[in-house]
Design a protein around this motif. Sequence first.
Motif, PDB file in Angstrom:
ATOM      1  N   UNK A 253      55.828   2.790  63.283  1.00 38.36           N
ATOM      2  CA  UNK A 253      54.796   2.582  62.326  1.00 38.36           C
ATOM      3  C   UNK A 253      53.478   2.687  62.857  1.00 38.36           C
ATOM      4  N   UNK A 254      52.639   3.575  62.460  1.00 43.89           N
ATOM      5  CA  UNK A 254      51.291   3.878  63.056  1.00 43.89           C
ATOM      6  C   UNK A 254      51.493   4.211  64.428  1.00 43.89           C
ATOM      7  N   UNK A 255      52.157   4.950  64.742  1.00 46.64           N
ATOM      8  CA  UNK A 255      52.714   5.036  66.317  1.00 46.64           C
ATOM      9  C   UNK A 255      53.068   4.166  67.077  1.00 46.64           C
ATOM     10  N   UNK A 256      53.550   3.190  66.594  1.00 46.47           N
ATOM     11  CA  UNK A 256      53.992   1.870  67.390  1.00 46.47           C
ATOM     12  C   UNK A 256      55.370   1.580  67.211  1.00 46.47           C
ATOM     13  N   UNK A 257      56.168   1.467  68.285  1.00 49.72           N
ATOM     14  CA  UNK A 257      57.803   1.404  68.196  1.00 49.72           C
ATOM     15  C   UNK A 257      58.032  -0.089  68.667  1.00 49.72           C
ATOM     16  N   UNK A 258      59.295  -0.406  68.008  1.00 49.72           N
ATOM     17  CA  UNK A 258      59.649  -1.659  67.953  1.00 49.72           C
ATOM     18  C   UNK A 258      59.888  -2.366  69.427  1.00 49.72           C
ATOM     19  N   UNK A 259      59.149  -3.272  69.699  1.00 51.25           N
ATOM     20  CA  UNK A 259      59.544  -3.854  70.905  1.00 51.25           C
ATOM     21  C   UNK A 259      59.748  -5.334  71.174  1.00 51.25           C
ATOM     22  N   UNK A 260      59.472  -6.101  70.092  1.00 51.08           N
ATOM     23  CA  UNK A 260      59.597  -7.643  70.101  1.00 51.08           C
ATOM     24  C   UNK A 260      59.894  -7.807  68.741  1.00 51.08           C
ATOM     25  N   UNK A 261      60.545  -9.056  68.656  1.00 52.89           N
ATOM     26  CA  UNK A 261      61.122  -9.290  67.348  1.00 52.89           C
ATOM     27  C   UNK A 261      61.104 -11.192  67.355  1.00 52.89           C
ATOM     28  N   UNK A 262      61.022 -11.613  66.087  1.00 53.47           N
ATOM     29  CA  UNK A 262      61.175 -13.010  65.980  1.00 53.47           C
ATOM     30  C   UNK A 262      62.756 -13.193  65.083  1.00 53.47           C
ATOM     31  N   UNK A 263      63.670 -13.940  65.784  1.00 53.20           N
ATOM     32  CA  UNK A 263      64.803 -14.026  64.993  1.00 53.20           C
ATOM     33  C   UNK A 263      64.901 -15.451  64.365  1.00 53.20           C
ATOM     34  N   UNK A 264      65.130 -15.123  62.906  1.00 52.56           N
ATOM     35  CA  UNK A 264      65.027 -16.478  61.944  1.00 52.56           C
ATOM     36  C   UNK A 264      66.611 -16.911  61.649  1.00 52.56           C
ATOM     37  N   UNK A 265      66.562 -18.129  61.741  1.00 49.34           N
ATOM     38  CA  UNK A 265      67.856 -18.941  61.263  1.00 49.34           C
ATOM     39  C   UNK A 265      68.284 -18.262  59.723  1.00 49.34           C
ATOM     40  N   UNK A 266      69.716 -18.381  59.740  1.00 50.19           N
ATOM     41  CA  UNK A 266      70.392 -18.071  58.311  1.00 50.19           C
ATOM     42  C   UNK A 266      70.720 -19.119  57.621  1.00 50.19           C
ATOM     43  N   UNK A 267      71.383 -20.215  58.590  1.00 47.55           N
ATOM     44  CA  UNK A 267      72.248 -21.200  57.665  1.00 47.55           C
ATOM     45  C   UNK A 267      71.591 -22.493  58.366  1.00 47.55           C
ATOM     46  N   UNK A 268      71.904 -23.728  57.526  1.00 48.37           N
ATOM     47  CA  UNK A 268      71.630 -25.040  58.182  1.00 48.37           C
ATOM     48  C   UNK A 268      72.352 -25.517  59.011  1.00 48.37           C
ATOM     49  N   UNK A 269      72.010 -25.142  60.516  1.00 46.34           N
ATOM     50  CA  UNK A 269      72.986 -25.543  61.325  1.00 46.34           C
ATOM     51  C   UNK A 269      72.396 -25.421  62.646  1.00 46.34           C
ATOM     52  N   UNK A 270      72.165 -26.494  63.245  1.00 48.77           N
ATOM     53  CA  UNK A 270      71.660 -26.659  64.748  1.00 48.77           C
ATOM     54  C   UNK A 270      72.277 -25.837  65.756  1.00 48.77           C
ATOM     55  N   UNK A 271      73.694 -25.927  65.687  1.00 50.14           N
ATOM     56  CA  UNK A 271      74.598 -24.968  66.490  1.00 50.14           C
ATOM     57  C   UNK A 271      74.084 -23.218  66.390  1.00 50.14           C
ATOM     58  N   UNK A 272      73.831 -22.901  65.198  1.00 53.40           N
ATOM     59  CA  UNK A 272      73.453 -21.733  65.217  1.00 53.40           C
ATOM     60  C   UNK A 272      72.004 -21.451  65.855  1.00 53.40           C
ATOM     61  N   UNK A 273      71.042 -22.358  65.800  1.00 51.00           N
ATOM     62  CA  UNK A 273      69.853 -22.533  66.679  1.00 51.00           C
ATOM     63  C   UNK A 273      70.032 -22.285  68.024  1.00 51.00           C
ATOM     64  N   UNK A 274      70.876 -23.223  68.575  1.00 46.79           N
ATOM     65  CA  UNK A 274      71.395 -23.131  69.734  1.00 46.79           C
ATOM     66  C   UNK A 274      71.643 -21.923  70.377  1.00 46.79           C
ATOM     67  N   UNK A 275      72.630 -21.113  69.478  1.00 49.50           N
ATOM     68  CA  UNK A 275      73.305 -19.794  69.957  1.00 49.50           C
ATOM     69  C   UNK A 275      71.967 -18.907  69.948  1.00 49.50           C
ATOM     70  N   UNK A 276      71.028 -18.937  69.079  1.00 48.79           N
ATOM     71  CA  UNK A 276      70.013 -18.055  69.093  1.00 48.79           C
ATOM     72  C   UNK A 276      68.967 -17.978  70.081  1.00 48.79           C
ATOM     73  N   UNK A 277      68.843 -19.399  70.628  1.00 51.12           N
ATOM     74  CA  UNK A 277      68.044 -19.510  71.796  1.00 51.12           C
ATOM     75  C   UNK A 277      68.618 -18.939  72.993  1.00 51.12           C
ATOM     76  N   UNK A 278      69.859 -19.161  73.037  1.00 49.20           N
ATOM     77  CA  UNK A 278      70.511 -18.716  74.263  1.00 49.20           C
ATOM     78  C   UNK A 278      70.384 -17.225  74.106  1.00 49.20           C
ATOM     79  N   UNK A 279      70.613 -16.512  72.935  1.00 46.25           N
ATOM     80  CA  UNK A 279      70.636 -15.092  72.866  1.00 46.25           C
ATOM     81  C   UNK A 279      69.127 -14.550  73.067  1.00 46.25           C
ATOM     82  N   UNK A 280      68.043 -15.147  72.858  1.00 51.28           N
ATOM     83  CA  UNK A 280      66.869 -14.925  73.112  1.00 51.28           C
ATOM     84  C   UNK A 280      66.750 -14.891  74.704  1.00 51.28           C
ATOM     85  N   UNK A 281      67.130 -15.856  75.037  1.00 51.65           N
ATOM     86  CA  UNK A 281      67.052 -16.075  76.756  1.00 51.65           C
ATOM     87  C   UNK A 281      67.699 -14.918  77.509  1.00 51.65           C
ATOM     88  N   UNK A 282      68.685 -14.011  76.957  1.00 54.01           N
ATOM     89  CA  UNK A 282      69.361 -12.978  77.355  1.00 54.01           C
ATOM     90  C   UNK A 282      69.084 -11.629  76.914  1.00 54.01           C
TER      91      UNK A 282
END
Length: 297
Positions: A50-79
Amino acid sequence: MPDAQVLIDAHHHVWDLDTRPQSWLDEPGHEPIRRSHGVDDLRTAATRPIAGRRLERTVLVQCVASVDETREFLALADDTPLVGAVVGWVDLTSPAVGDVLDALRAGPGGGYLRAVRHLVQGESDAAWLQRPSVERGLRAVAERGLGYDLLIRDHQFPQAIRLAERLPGLPLVLDHAGKPPVAGRDLEDWERSVRRLAAHPHVRCKVSGLITEADPAKWTVDDIRPVWETLLAAFGPERLMFGSDWPVCVLAGGWNRWAAAVEELLDGCSAAETGAVLTETATAFYGLDPARRKERT
């Protein structure tokens, strides 16, 4: 200053249906995305600049009401270098919400927790965000320097506006522009509400989720343009951020088609304005690290 070629996707999801079923995918019309989606799938899908810019960083957003999902997403972000921040979920009504937030931040990848979200759009209480227990929870969020993603439908703006009035110290971002009725084309009430919410300087807005509020099969950029023009006038580019809402956007053409539409909408904006929408607003709101290593090849 962020790299001029960096593109931030401020709103996307992943899910593994073998690990965590998503009941909302059982609704009719969701068949095209009724499978697991991971970060590798996003990399494959998001190839258009978009306008010469390529995707390099994202914000991962929760899907369901689950603290376990959030833990999984944080571990994913770390890796996963592509993921620069996580918007998680906690039970805002719980007296222990502060302890839960602290435990999440102390766990693997906890430093990537930058905001929380609740699916207010599914709450029937017209003043859910004003419940004393919810407000107490949101104050705990603010005290920890975190933001809050507002997921509402257009009829729920009054409680979002009241939240902005009562908690000026809580950074807020409106997801999907409050889901305007693009398909119905009657935007007058939505426009009025957006302007009232945008009057609060601590509120930001995501330019995301609009094509699935239009006719998914027939939408054009001209269908989206009235919404874009209202957002630009109300928030200014410095408070807008691009988001794909991938893989939900697949229901209406996909990541690359939405990216092409955003580039067309940005036509006429200055380089500084374009940079704000595509990079800088999200970087500032979510505390993204511009020095984080690029994606491994």
